[in-house]
Scaffold this active site. Structure first.
Site, PDB file in Angstrom:
ATOM      1  N   TRP A 105      44.303  24.850  -6.103  1.00  0.00           N
ATOM      2  CA  TRP A 105      43.078  24.999  -6.905  1.00  0.00           C
ATOM      3  C   TRP A 105      42.804  23.730  -7.693  1.00  0.00           C
ATOM      4  CZ3 TRP A 105      40.376  28.404  -4.743  1.00  0.00           C
ATOM      5  CH2 TRP A 105      40.911  29.616  -4.296  1.00  0.00           C
ATOM      6  N   ASP A 175      41.544  25.801 -15.979  1.00  0.00           N
ATOM      7  CA  ASP A 175      41.276  26.967 -15.143  1.00  0.00           C
ATOM      8  C   ASP A 175      42.246  28.068 -15.573  1.00  0.00           C
ATOM      9  OD1 ASP A 175      41.086  28.844 -13.114  1.00  0.00           O
ATOM     10  OD2 ASP A 175      41.250  27.392 -11.471  1.00  0.00           O
ATOM     11  N   LYS A 199      40.718  38.438 -11.048  1.00  0.00           N
ATOM     12  CA  LYS A 199      42.175  38.482 -11.105  1.00  0.00           C
ATOM     13  C   LYS A 199      42.616  39.403 -12.245  1.00  0.00           C
ATOM     14  CE  LYS A 199      42.352  35.110  -7.982  1.00  0.00           C
ATOM     15  NZ  LYS A 199      41.964  33.710  -8.194  1.00  0.00           N
TER      16      LYS A 199
HETATM   17  C1  LIG Z   1      41.355  32.631  -7.359  1.00  0.00           C
HETATM   18  C2  LIG Z   1      41.359  31.340  -8.068  1.00  0.00           C
HETATM   19  C3  LIG Z   1      40.282  30.440  -7.995  1.00  0.00           C
HETATM   20  C4  LIG Z   1      39.075  30.673  -7.091  1.00  0.00           C
HETATM   21  O1  LIG Z   1      38.288  31.645  -7.565  1.00  0.00           O
HETATM   22  P1  LIG Z   1      36.937  32.074  -6.819  1.00  0.00           P
HETATM   23  O2  LIG Z   1      36.331  32.968  -7.850  1.00  0.00           O
HETATM   24  O3  LIG Z   1      37.320  32.740  -5.549  1.00  0.00           O
HETATM   25  O4  LIG Z   1      36.126  30.848  -6.606  1.00  0.00           O
HETATM   26  C5  LIG Z   1      40.335  29.295  -8.741  1.00  0.00           C
HETATM   27  N1  LIG Z   1      41.402  29.004  -9.505  1.00  0.00           N
HETATM   28  C6  LIG Z   1      42.460  29.834  -9.596  1.00  0.00           C
HETATM   29  C7  LIG Z   1      43.610  29.474 -10.466  1.00  0.00           C
HETATM   30  C8  LIG Z   1      42.472  31.020  -8.873  1.00  0.00           C
HETATM   31  O5  LIG Z   1      43.525  31.846  -8.958  1.00  0.00           O
END
Ligand SMILES: *Cc1c(COP(=O)(O)O)cnc(C)c1O
Length: 363
Positions: A105, A175, A199
């Protein structure tokens, strides 16, 4: 299985939601609080929806102790759109950003930023399959960067930061997709944080951005309107139709977390769940966790047997016991148990009991 015949879902995302949240949504599905319609059918300009989004924001502010100098935005496009929005909005002076690469990511975010400016990779743990969080000395951070970027919890590799890097005056961007609301975090150390909801918060479709006000309005006015934080901030996330139902669901989860005692209470349970699972792995002669002990994630617990055939057998038999989605990310294999806020201790206990039984039967 519990009374609603529900499995324990260890998926990394979309993932388990608290049963009381789903049940409340079910009760309110066709007639929300006597207004005669579903939240899905409501105008986003109605007083009912205004109350929903305002309460969701206030509850999130309470839970995360968000200072008044930060805006909360409810956006679309997932975590991945933030990989583009962040450079488009924050590159304004040097057009340089520092990145620490701790997984796919972070890499994707860096690749996207490199389309709009200069990306400086301070450190990466890729050579060791991202099994640890690299330490970066404060003097290594660029003094003139427009921002510095980290992925706080690495969903795929099962690592997390335990100490927030000190970037001085350079805004730290993070993030938080797979750890938001799972442990206490000092937001004043960050300029911008974001998280896709699917998540640890609610259904896919809404992404939360928390941004310090001085970082709003730096973007060139040539960027697409919908990608400009200033537009969304100015309109209270109602510039256009927001993902109304996902915001409503996120709001229910915030209320649920408050009822559990807030983020500190969630953190305590999360630490207990993680300790039980890592303890079982460490005490086992079959399972092993490849991640550096000090950097182990509380949310995504990665483990392997060292034998791919045995891993597959474990995942299949676990599934038959109602322990679902234990396969590791398709790029790394092995096992991964995602134990977000909504995963009860009972789910982890059931998994641990199954692991012990499986080990006994397969040595
Ligand atoms: C799942 C995830 C993403 C991507 O998320 P989307 O909403 O599918 O774009 C980005 N960063 C992390 C840390 C993730 O776990």
């Amino acid at each position: 299985m519990n009374t609603a015949n529900r499995i324990f879902n260890f998926s990394a995302g979309p993932s388990m939601l608290p049963l009381p949240v789903l049940e409340q949504a079910k009760r309110e599905m066709v007639n929300y609080q006597g207004c005669g319609m579903s939240v899905m059918e409501m105008s986003h300009r109605s007083k009912e929806f205004k109350a929903i989004i305002e309460r969701a924001e206030q509850d999130l502010r309470d839970l995360m102790d968000i200072p008044d100098s930060y805006k909360v935005l409810f956006l679309q496009g997932g975590g991945s759109l933030q990989f583009s929005m962040i450079p488009l909005n924050l590159f304004h002076k040097s057009k340089k950003a520092d990145f620490i690469i701790t997984g796919s990511w972070a890499k994707k975010a860096a690749q996207e930023a490199a389309k709009f400016g200069e990306v400086n990779i301070l450190a990466s743990s890729e050579e060791d399959t991202f099994t640890y969080i690299p330490q970066v000395e404060p003097e290594k951070f660029s003094k003139d960067a427009d921002y510095c970027y980290i992925t706080y919890n690495n969903t795929i590799y099962g690592t997390r930061y335990t100490k927030i890097p000190d970037t001085g005056d350079v805004p730290l961007v993070s993030d938080l997709s797979s750890m938001i609301l799972s442990e206490e975090l000092d937001l004043t150390k960050f300029g911008l944080v974001f998280a896709g909801a699917q998540k640890n918060i609610g259904p896919a479709g809404v992404t939360i951005v928390i941004i310090r006000e001085d970082l709003i309005g730096l973007a060139s006015q040539e960027i697409p309107t919908m990608l400009n934080y200033q537009i969304h901030a100015k309109h209270g996330s109602l510039y256009n139709t927001p993902p109304c139902y996902a915001i409503y669901m996120a709001g229910l989860t915030f209320q649920w977390i408050k009822e559990q005692g807030g983020v500190s209470a969630m953190q305590k349970i999360n630490e207990e769940k993680a300790a039980l699972l890592y303890g079982t792995i460490d005490n086992s002669s079959m399972f092993r966790c490849p991640v550096a002990e000090k950097d182990r994630s509380l949310m995504n617990v990665v483990f392997v047997t060292g034998d791919e055939v045995l891993d597959k057998k474990f995942i299949a038999q676990a599934k038959a016991e109602g322990l679902m989605n234990l396969g590791g990310h398709r790029t790394v294999g092995g096992m991964r148990a995602s134990i977000y806020n909504a995963m009860p201790m009972k789910g982890v206990q059931t998994l641990v009991n199954f692991m012990i039984k499986f080990e006994r039967e397969n040595i």
